[in-house]
Design a protein around this motif. Sequence first.
Motif, short mmCIF file in Angstrom:
data_model
loop_
_atom_site.label_atom_id
_atom_site.label_comp_id
_atom_site.label_asym_id
_atom_site.label_seq_id
_atom_site.Cartn_x
_atom_site.Cartn_y
_atom_site.Cartn_z
N THR A 269 9.08 -10.59 4.26
CA THR A 269 9.43 -9.17 4.19
C THR A 269 9.16 -8.73 2.56
O THR A 269 8.39 -7.89 2.15
CB THR A 269 10.76 -9.14 4.30
N ASP A 272 5.23 -8.82 1.91
CA ASP A 272 4.67 -7.50 2.57
C ASP A 272 5.00 -6.16 1.70
O ASP A 272 3.86 -5.62 1.40
CB ASP A 272 5.18 -7.17 3.88
N THR A 273 6.14 -5.98 0.94
CA THR A 273 6.36 -5.07 0.21
C THR A 273 5.78 -5.19 -1.00
O THR A 273 4.92 -4.16 -1.59
CB THR A 273 7.82 -5.02 -0.17
N LEU A 275 2.54 -6.77 -1.62
CA LEU A 275 1.21 -6.49 -1.43
C LEU A 275 0.91 -4.89 -1.20
O LEU A 275 -0.12 -4.48 -1.54
CB LEU A 275 0.63 -7.27 -0.05
N HIS A 276 1.80 -4.23 -0.39
CA HIS A 276 1.65 -2.91 -0.03
C HIS A 276 1.66 -2.22 -1.45
O HIS A 276 0.86 -0.88 -1.72
CB HIS A 276 2.68 -2.49 0.73
N GLN A 277 2.57 -2.76 -2.48
CA GLN A 277 2.50 -1.98 -3.82
C GLN A 277 1.51 -2.22 -4.84
O GLN A 277 1.46 -1.49 -5.61
CB GLN A 277 3.97 -2.25 -4.26
N ASN A 280 -1.48 -0.16 -6.78
CA ASN A 280 -0.85 0.70 -7.54
C ASN A 280 -0.31 0.30 -8.81
O ASN A 280 0.10 1.11 -9.86
CB ASN A 280 0.01 1.51 -6.96
N ARG A 300 -2.17 -12.72 4.96
CA ARG A 300 -1.73 -11.35 4.34
C ARG A 300 -2.46 -10.94 3.15
O ARG A 300 -2.92 -9.75 2.94
CB ARG A 300 -0.18 -11.54 3.97
N LEU A 304 -5.15 -8.00 2.70
CA LEU A 304 -5.46 -6.98 1.80
C LEU A 304 -6.64 -6.88 0.87
O LEU A 304 -7.14 -5.72 0.55
CB LEU A 304 -3.97 -7.33 0.71
N ASP A 307 -9.54 -5.58 3.16
CA ASP A 307 -9.54 -4.29 3.24
C ASP A 307 -9.76 -3.28 2.18
O ASP A 307 -10.35 -2.43 2.13
CB ASP A 307 -8.28 -3.97 4.05
#
Length: 346
Positions: A269, A272-273, A275-277, A280, A300, A304, A307
Amino acid sequence: MSEAETPTPHRRRPRYSGKNPRRFEDKYKELNPERYAETIAKVRASGKTPAGQHVPILLPEIMQILAPQPGERAVDCTLGYGGHASALLKAVQPGGTLLALDQDPIEIVRTEARLRAGGCEESALVVKRMNFAGLPRALAELGWSDGVDVLLADLGCSSMQFDNPARGFSFKHDGPLDMRMNPQRGVSASDLLQKLSAAKLKTIFEENADERHAALLAEALAGTDHATTRSLTEAVRRALPHRVDDEEREATVRRVFQALRIAVNEEFTALDTFLHQLPNCLRPGARVAILTFHSGEDRRVKHLFRDGLRGGVFSATNDEVIRSSPQETRDNPRAAPAKLRWAVKT
């Protein structure tokens, strides 16, 4: 006899506790690096990691990829023992700053003290106790909302955590069944086992460790009370069919401990948070390297970067994962499962 003539009581030097001391602090001479430098050298030469220490993995490769320069902003998202951080800190000086994050309240204090004792500008090192999922907040607090130039995330546990029985990470030493990176927060592995249903535990074993005996183990362990690592280890061994040989039995215990550690610390969890951030948090041209030790982590990170390359977020990434050399693996067996991926921000 006058007071001036009173002899000073003799104090014996603390003795090493022999071949089989009970306490972790007494067991390993290398926990006292100032006194036992020769012992540490022998431990390293034998291909082992000295107790209470951690050998940075793929350090030359990481430094070549990240290419930190004086004056740049750098982040080590997982400070640990500080091996990677020390190299980054030296490279960005003069004028640069290293932000180091770690959620372990025990090791972070020791590592910061060690890094500062090594000599650096006061403002060159900023240490914050937090999970790397909180990176945007840490950057904002420093006024770095536009991002950083260099970023490293080593997702492996540090040897200090595995080696210390009090942390409960390893089945090789008996200790409390805890496994929390931050012992001050969250639910221990012992409490988690008591709370989980067999169905939930089966999912954890499958997703976190690809455990082939997941259903059988989940039925045997769900809702049970195991206060120590030894208790859980023995329960896992008992739950397996008689046809399972000793090597597979030990591998299963290892996978169960891995799966529970990931669940206790909500590692996927947090990843994932993070890598999403991540995009930026990087300036244009920033270099990022991520070291993983689990197929779920590597998958994961790979997605990232792949993509992001297709979408123009990253200008370059590696096609083939980077692994430790045969020599490094011999010198440091804990490097064997490591996989390194990197990318450059457009």
